[in-house]
Scaffold this motif. Structure first.
Motif, PDB file in Angstrom:
ATOM      1  N   UNK A  15       0.862  -1.179   0.000  1.00 37.61           N
ATOM      2  CA  UNK A  15       0.000   0.000   0.000  1.00 37.61           C
ATOM      3  C   UNK A  15       0.899   1.229   0.000  1.00 37.61           C
ATOM      4  N   UNK A  16       0.502   2.227  -0.782  1.00 33.85           N
ATOM      5  CA  UNK A  16       1.256   3.490  -0.797  1.00 33.85           C
ATOM      6  C   UNK A  16       0.306   4.608  -0.395  1.00 33.85           C
ATOM      7  N   UNK A  17       0.737   5.409   0.569  1.00 31.45           N
ATOM      8  CA  UNK A  17      -0.084   6.550   0.987  1.00 31.45           C
ATOM      9  C   UNK A  17       0.758   7.808   0.755  1.00 31.45           C
ATOM     10  N   UNK A  18       0.511   8.428  -0.386  1.00 32.47           N
ATOM     11  CA  UNK A  18       1.231   9.674  -0.664  1.00 32.47           C
ATOM     12  C   UNK A  18       0.625  10.790   0.162  1.00 32.47           C
ATOM     13  N   UNK A  19       1.431  11.770   0.523  1.00 33.71           N
ATOM     14  CA  UNK A  19       0.889  12.849   1.356  1.00 33.71           C
ATOM     15  C   UNK A  19      -0.269  13.537   0.630  1.00 33.71           C
ATOM     16  N   UNK A  20      -1.348  13.726   1.413  1.00 38.01           N
ATOM     17  CA  UNK A  20      -2.536  14.385   0.866  1.00 38.01           C
ATOM     18  C   UNK A  20      -3.382  13.494  -0.031  1.00 38.01           C
ATOM     19  N   UNK A  21      -3.028  12.207  -0.165  1.00 38.89           N
ATOM     20  CA  UNK A  21      -3.803  11.333  -1.066  1.00 38.89           C
ATOM     21  C   UNK A  21      -4.377  10.127  -0.333  1.00 38.89           C
ATOM     22  N   UNK A  22      -5.273   9.439  -1.009  1.00 42.87           N
ATOM     23  CA  UNK A  22      -5.865   8.201  -0.477  1.00 42.87           C
ATOM     24  C   UNK A  22      -4.878   7.047  -0.662  1.00 42.87           C
ATOM     25  N   UNK A  23      -4.967   5.999   0.169  1.00 40.99           N
ATOM     26  CA  UNK A  23      -4.070   4.848  -0.034  1.00 40.99           C
ATOM     27  C   UNK A  23      -4.345   4.130  -1.361  1.00 40.99           C
ATOM     28  N   UNK A  24      -3.300   3.635  -1.976  1.00 41.86           N
ATOM     29  CA  UNK A  24      -3.451   2.838  -3.202  1.00 41.86           C
ATOM     30  C   UNK A  24      -2.855   1.461  -2.909  1.00 41.86           C
ATOM     31  N   UNK A  25      -3.625   0.406  -3.212  1.00 41.63           N
ATOM     32  CA  UNK A  25      -3.171  -0.965  -2.928  1.00 41.63           C
ATOM     33  C   UNK A  25      -2.750  -1.640  -4.222  1.00 41.63           C
ATOM     34  N   UNK A  26      -1.767  -2.510  -4.133  1.00 40.35           N
ATOM     35  CA  UNK A  26      -1.323  -3.252  -5.317  1.00 40.35           C
ATOM     36  C   UNK A  26      -0.780  -4.608  -4.887  1.00 40.35           C
ATOM     37  N   UNK A  27      -1.177  -5.630  -5.624  1.00 39.21           N
ATOM     38  CA  UNK A  27      -0.605  -6.953  -5.397  1.00 39.21           C
ATOM     39  C   UNK A  27       0.749  -6.940  -6.096  1.00 39.21           C
ATOM     40  N   UNK A  28       1.836  -6.754  -5.340  1.00 35.82           N
ATOM     41  CA  UNK A  28       3.140  -6.623  -6.006  1.00 35.82           C
ATOM     42  C   UNK A  28       3.789  -7.984  -6.264  1.00 35.82           C
TER      43      UNK A  28
END
Ligand SMILES: O=P(O)(O)OC[C@H]1O[C@H](OP(=O)(O)OP(=O)(O)O)[C@H](O)[C@@H]1O
Ligand SMILES: NC(=O)CC[C@H](N)C(=O)O
Length: 611
Positions: free
Chosen positions: A237-250
């Motif tokens: 999961x990546x949570x960029x500042x000011x953004x919603x979390x984005x999930x990815x099956x890496x």
């Protein structure tokens, strides 16, 4: 086992990420008592860190140091070493300045560390400054990020770097990472061996959502994050500042096999891991254990007067054992609340002393009674032997020792440093021999199918197919394990033991309390290569500049102020450094060889006269 935390506040002007991480570390202290650390990131992408050996209260000076850690996001870590050593320099989070400024906190253990070390040296040309597997993982990730060749990365680049990293690392991991000025990343191994959960709540200012990631849900709930979800095996999961979390099956999910030892011993009872309530699982373990006790004791069960827990973890299960057996439950041992977990203490001597200091039997509860003791697990038998003795000294007639976990026969390889196989009391031993060794009248273990059933029956997934990592009980691990891995592990652990003796000799010299033997030992030094082989002290290998830098206590390009509590700024170029910079010189790394020479540590402290 370690504890990991990450926090990002919606408001980039927030300065309180460290306050929250600090609170959360106290809630996870049971996961690691050896070292603690926090790194925060403030406006302008600058990192601030404070880390070192000791429990959180010591490292952060009862919270006083938290004010030195400004910023709206950050990582926290509690360490219980499984790889490398317990040196200050291996406290986490780790930091590399290139590319972009990356920090990482890792719970778990990589089982292909030597291969990664070689790859980072020979192919990636990255300097590794410690023996920690977590530093290797960070560098593999940083190296893959670097492959983008961009001045600034985006979420896609990070996911792609992780995808490549997953093809190189083998073992168990739950990690939180932070990219300077960018945001947070969380990821979990393809089997979901190590736990990690993401929680969210509306921010105080009402301007957005705050996020926290943690090893255990209890940290989230107590910090006000009431909604949460587990990161899935192989997911990031990546949570960029000011953004919603984005999930990815890496990486493709290879199973869903949380480590069953989390439920047996490690996690707090008020935690839910992968949808399974830890306290409920321990209740189930108690009921199931009672069935085995009935079968194994048969008519002798009638002789049992009382059921007693070995505080603290087994209390829940012991209550259920007593209920199921229809026997009185009684707390015969009083736990000293100022002594912490004895099992995760770093040496056998400390553990033995710890048991007596931690538990005190109340004579009246034992005198003339046949007692059935319930513990969560028997690992080396340190605790059980002392406890049986204490029960007898307090007047018990018969002592039955029972364990909510099956016999632990094999090493743990994914982040819980149980012991070398040879140290495990159940390794190549049957219950009768174990009973004799610990001085009990009988020893009764949970069966593995019952333990699995106790946890699986609570799974929100299909309980019939829910799997767990149970290698310690049967030797079948979820990941492939190289043929020579265990041999190497035993050797490294053996050498680590020797190093501990050396380190105590060195400390004794530094503190002026060394005897002649310790002075001689510290002066002589021990040198060990990466495979754990001792190199004669006279060996005159030239380790090159990297070594020189570390001998001086300042690794190349490292940030840090040399006292285990440092602030450091992110860097946008140059060679990478791990930012530990704490003057710990006993681990000197050239590419193929680590020379550990206690006499040189001493010279750092101007004590070579003693040598
Ligand atoms: O066989 P051994 O090597 O002695 O290890 C097993 C013991 O270690 C743990 O106690 P600990 O004091 O760590 O924890 P607890 O108070 O949380 O139960 C565990 O609960 C067992 O009692
Ligand atoms: N117990 C853990 O998760 C340890 C993490 C890492 N392998 C270390 O030794 O620092």
């Amino acid at each position: 086992m370690c504890g990991i935390i990450a926090v990002i506040h919606a408001d980039p002007r927030s300065q309180s990420a460290a306050v929250e991480i600090h609170d959360a570390l106290y809630l996870l202290q049971h996961r690691g008592q050896d070292a603690a650390g926090i790194v925060t990131c403030a406006a302008g992408g600058r990192f601030y860190q404070c880390k070192g050996n000791g429990m959180a209260s010591r490292v952060f000076n009862d919270g006083a140091r938290v004010s030195e850690l400004p910023g709206f996001m950050g990582l926290g870590h509690l360490r219980y070493p499984t790889a490398g050593s317990s040196a200050n320099s291996e406290a986490q989070p780790f930091y590399v300045n290139s590319p972009y400024g990356v920090c990482l906190a890792h719970n778990g253990n990589l089982i292909n560390a030597p291969e990664l070390r070689k790859y980072l040296d020979q192919d990636a040309h990255r300097h590794i400054n410690t023996e920690s597997d977590s530093e290797l993982m960070l560098n593999v990730f940083a190296n893959e990020l670097n492959e983008t060749g961009k001045a600034r990365v985006n979420a896609e680049d990070c996911f792609a770097a992780l995808e490549r990293m997953y093809t190189q690392c083998v073992g168990g991991w739950a990690c939180t990472a932070m990219l300077a000025g960018f945001g947070l990343i969380g990821f979990r191994d393809p089997y979901g061996i190590r736990p990690m959960v993401l929680g969210w709540r509306p921010s105080e200012s009402g301007s957005g959502t705050d996020y926290m990631m943690a090893s255990e849900s209890v940290a989230l709930v107590q910090c006000g994050y009431r909604e949460f979800k587990d990161i899935l095996p192989g997911q990031a999961v990546i949570i960029e500042k000011g953004k919603e979390p984005v999930f990815r099956q890496v990486h493709p999910q290879k199973g869903y096999s949380p480590d069953i030892f989390e439920y047996v011993y490690f996690a707090r009872p008020d935690t839910i891991i992968d949808g399974i309530d830890v306290d409920e699982s321990r209740r189930n373990m108690g009921f199931k254990l009672a069935e085995t006790i009935k079968r194994q004791l048969g008519p002798a069960l009638a002789e049992v007067d009382v059921v007693m827990p070995i505080p603290e973890t087994s209390i829940t299960s012991a209550l259920c054992v007593a209920e199921a057996l229809g026997k009185p439950y009684c707390q015969g041992f009083v736990k000293n609340r100022y002594i912490f977990r004895t099992f995760i203490m770093p040496s056998q001597k400390l553990r033995q002393k710890g048991v007596r200091a931690k538990l005190n039997p109340m004579r009246k509860k034992f005198e003339g009674k046949n007692v059935l003791l319930v513990d969560d697990s028997i690992v080396r038998g340190t605790t059980s032997r002392e406890i049986v003795l204490m029960a007898r000294e307090a007047g018990a007639k018969k002592v039955y020792f029972t364990s909510c976990a099956p016999p632990i026969t094999n090493a743990h390889i994914y982040g819980i440093d149980l012991a070398s196989s040879s140290e495990l009391i159940a390794h190549h031993r049957e219950s009768a021999a174990i009973a004799e060794l610990i001085g009990a009248d009988d020893v009764i273990y949970q069966t593995l199918p019952d333990l699995i059933e106790a946890c699986a029956s609570l799974s929100p997934r299909d309980p019939a197919t829910q799997q767990f990592e149970v290698g310690v009980f049967c030797g079948k691990y979820v990941t492939p394990v190289a043929d020579d891995y265990f041999e190497r592990l035993e050797r490294i652990r053996g050498e680590a033991k020797k190093m501990k003796v050396m380190e105590s000799a060195r400390d004794a010299v530094i503190h002026g309390v060394a005897d002649q033997k310790q002075i001689r030992m510290a002066a002589k030094g021990v040198e060990v290569d990466h495979d754990g082989n001792v190199i004669p002290a006279s060996d005159d290998t030239n380790p090159g500049n990297a070594e020189q830098n570390v001998v001086n206590g300042v690794g190349a390009q490292q940030s840090g102020n040399g006292n285990g509590c440092s602030s450091c700024s992110s860097s946008n170029g140059g060679a990478s450094g791990n930012g530990n910079g704490n003057g710990e010189s006993s681990r000197r790394s050239s590419t193929e060889m680590v020379r550990r020479t206690a006499s040189q540590d001493i010279s750092l402290h101007n004590l070579n006269d003693h040598a």
